[in-house]
Design an enzyme around this catalytic site. Sequence first.
Site, mmCIF file in Angstrom:
data_model
loop_
_atom_site.group_PDB
_atom_site.id
_atom_site.type_symbol
_atom_site.label_atom_id
_atom_site.label_comp_id
_atom_site.label_asym_id
_atom_site.label_seq_id
_atom_site.Cartn_x
_atom_site.Cartn_y
_atom_site.Cartn_z
ATOM 1 N N THR A 218 44.968 33.300 56.589
ATOM 2 C CA THR A 218 46.005 32.776 55.705
ATOM 3 C C THR A 218 47.108 32.142 56.546
ATOM 4 O OG1 THR A 218 45.483 34.498 54.128
ATOM 5 C CG2 THR A 218 47.610 33.415 53.863
ATOM 6 N N GLU B 211 40.487 32.794 51.973
ATOM 7 C CA GLU B 211 39.747 33.992 51.583
ATOM 8 C C GLU B 211 40.431 34.659 50.394
ATOM 9 O OE1 GLU B 211 36.829 35.216 52.806
ATOM 10 O OE2 GLU B 211 37.240 36.320 50.969
ATOM 11 N N LEU C 271 38.975 37.742 49.126
ATOM 12 C CA LEU C 271 38.432 39.102 48.969
ATOM 13 C C LEU C 271 39.542 40.142 49.003
ATOM 14 C CD1 LEU C 271 38.381 40.842 51.876
ATOM 15 C CD2 LEU C 271 36.453 39.358 52.330
ATOM 16 N N CYS D 136 48.507 41.858 53.080
ATOM 17 C CA CYS D 136 48.509 40.493 52.533
ATOM 18 C C CYS D 136 49.733 40.162 51.682
ATOM 19 C CB CYS D 136 47.243 40.273 51.723
ATOM 20 S SG CYS D 136 45.763 40.595 52.680
HETATM 21 C C1 UGA Z 1 44.972 40.679 48.014
HETATM 22 C C2 UGA Z 1 44.399 39.705 46.960
HETATM 23 O O1 UGA Z 1 44.147 40.407 45.741
HETATM 24 C C3 UGA Z 1 43.094 39.075 47.461
HETATM 25 O O2 UGA Z 1 42.629 38.122 46.512
HETATM 26 C C4 UGA Z 1 43.367 38.387 48.802
HETATM 27 O O3 UGA Z 1 42.176 37.843 49.365
HETATM 28 C C5 UGA Z 1 43.939 39.402 49.799
HETATM 29 O O4 UGA Z 1 45.143 39.979 49.263
HETATM 30 C C6 UGA Z 1 44.236 38.663 51.086
HETATM 31 O O5 UGA Z 1 45.156 37.833 51.102
HETATM 32 O O6 UGA Z 1 43.488 38.807 52.057
HETATM 33 P P1 UGA Z 1 44.416 43.202 48.769
HETATM 34 O O7 UGA Z 1 45.661 43.097 49.581
HETATM 35 O O8 UGA Z 1 43.173 43.734 49.392
HETATM 36 O O9 UGA Z 1 44.025 41.747 48.187
HETATM 37 O O10 UGA Z 1 44.728 44.153 47.550
HETATM 38 P P2 UGA Z 1 44.967 44.064 45.979
HETATM 39 O O11 UGA Z 1 43.857 44.721 45.280
HETATM 40 O O12 UGA Z 1 45.303 42.689 45.548
HETATM 41 O O13 UGA Z 1 46.245 45.012 45.837
HETATM 42 C C7 UGA Z 1 47.471 44.710 46.491
HETATM 43 C C8 UGA Z 1 48.516 45.738 46.151
HETATM 44 O O14 UGA Z 1 48.993 45.565 44.813
HETATM 45 C C9 UGA Z 1 48.084 47.195 46.249
HETATM 46 O O15 UGA Z 1 49.094 47.932 46.903
HETATM 47 C C10 UGA Z 1 47.923 47.619 44.809
HETATM 48 O O16 UGA Z 1 48.097 49.001 44.637
HETATM 49 C C11 UGA Z 1 49.022 46.813 44.145
HETATM 50 N N1 UGA Z 1 48.822 46.566 42.686
HETATM 51 C C12 UGA Z 1 47.757 45.827 42.256
HETATM 52 C C13 UGA Z 1 49.739 47.034 41.776
HETATM 53 O O17 UGA Z 1 50.740 47.700 42.145
HETATM 54 N N2 UGA Z 1 49.575 46.762 40.444
HETATM 55 C C14 UGA Z 1 48.522 46.032 39.989
HETATM 56 O O18 UGA Z 1 48.430 45.808 38.760
HETATM 57 C C15 UGA Z 1 47.585 45.557 40.920
#
Ligand code: UGA
Length: 455
Positions: free
Chosen positions: A123, A152, A154, A283
């Site tokens: 990124t 990406e 994922l 991220c």
């Molecule tokens: C995020 C993006 O979702 C991916 O699409 C992207 O590829 C990735 O960053 C990246 O840039 O590499 P990730 O960081 O693995 O993915 O995790 P997420 O599942 O998106 O969750 C991020 C945070 O948000 C977590 O701490 C989660 O607990 C929090 N979250 C998520 C909430 O507090 N509320 C929600 O409704 C959803």
Amino acid sequence: MQNRVAIVGGGYVGLTTAAIFANAGITTHMVDIDEKKIEVVKGGKSYFYEAGLDQLVASGLKKGTLLPTTSYEDAIPEADIVISCVGTPDNPDGSPNLKYIYDAARATAKLAKSQLIFVQKSTVPVGTGDALGEVFKNEFPELEVSYVSNPEFLRESSAIADTLFGDRVVVGGDCAQAVTQVVALYKVMDTHKKEIAATAAITTGAKEDAHEVKVVETSLKSAELIKVTANAFLALKISFANSIAKLADEAHADINEVMDGVGLDNRIGRAFLNAGRGYGGGCFPKDVSGLISVANDHGVDLHIMGAATEVNASMPGYIVNLAKEKAGSLEGKKVAVLGLAFKAGTSDARKSPAVAVANSLAHEKAEVRAYDPYANEEAGPDLNRTVSLVDTLDEATKDAELVFIATDWPEFKELDYSKLDNGSVKFVVDCMNALEPEKITKNGIGYLGVGRGKS
Ligand code: UGA
């Protein structure tokens, strides 16, 4: 003949991509300068927890298509396509630190074939592709480099399914032929996706059966901006939900009911509207601060993202304050913090709001014992020194009066809190609204969620 690929940087994105391409039959070198990580991968495993990845690494090695190495000399000279997956940590001022991006590009250029397709998966801020193009042109004039941005999407904890069955593949660049060759890699992956999912033991259903790879071809700069904009918007949704949660607490409404009702509107959608202790990880925090920083460089004030950041930072303290209001004081109280990873399904504790919850409790002088099934080791260095890190759930909850569910691991959702340590638990603080309140309260234990009406 099929293109040979070299992936530079074997982190979450690099290793997952390398293991998947290798299992699609694409010869894939993966270079990482960290000898320890490469040793683990050569031994047939991932060095971080991600469901299904061990199986794909082992199978890629067995097929002979996954070639992990610490040496650029092994990987680059024969590669037709080099994919950069190195880290982009943030500087103290929030701007992205692109040192590894430039180092990887130069190390590649020194050894590359005369015609190279260089793909950026890391990124990076919009405009980085043009800047690297100048580096290639000025420092390596004998090379003909086609630069492609292939961001990406994922998520950690569902990395393999997200790669195989993602909503879209974005490929941006000025050289049509290079773009076509990068798209071709995903088409190869797509033809093998079911067998790869089976090797990784990923459960698939009707959605995956109907999945077709959707390629979005754009200009270089649009591709660069799509990635950070998507992450920023998701972060915005979370902070928006958390802001409304604070109102729901005061107004005695339930944020889950509110967002269920709101999210049914197709224009809005329910995803990423779960209130709680906020977002963390490698991220969202850095992509949001990076976007603010690059916008500033262009003279654009993205104060909407500044507000999202502030709301996010406030959530761990907000939750601890709710508990303090309920308990009177937290000083000297025995508190268990269950979960330290930034989300369930990963050992990653970078910028984890769960760690911030534990530290905020320590600040209130509570006696904190913290436990995570996978992230203890990674969280340890970021924890306040008064927090005791323990190896089992039983140790964490021993004599605990308050239990904070700080990361929603399934095993914490299924617990019978009334049976813990002969009934010492007085109330459970559900920092991610992951539990059903009635299951807790029916046993005479208090329940406190986020935005669920300050009961
Ligand atoms: C995020 C993006 O979702 C991916 O699409 C992207 O590829 C990735 O960053 C990246 O840039 O590499 P990730 O960081 O693995 O993915 O995790 P997420 O599942 O998106 O969750 C991020 C945070 O948000 C977590 O701490 C989660 O607990 C929090 N979250 C998520 C909430 O507090 N509320 C929600 O409704 C959803």
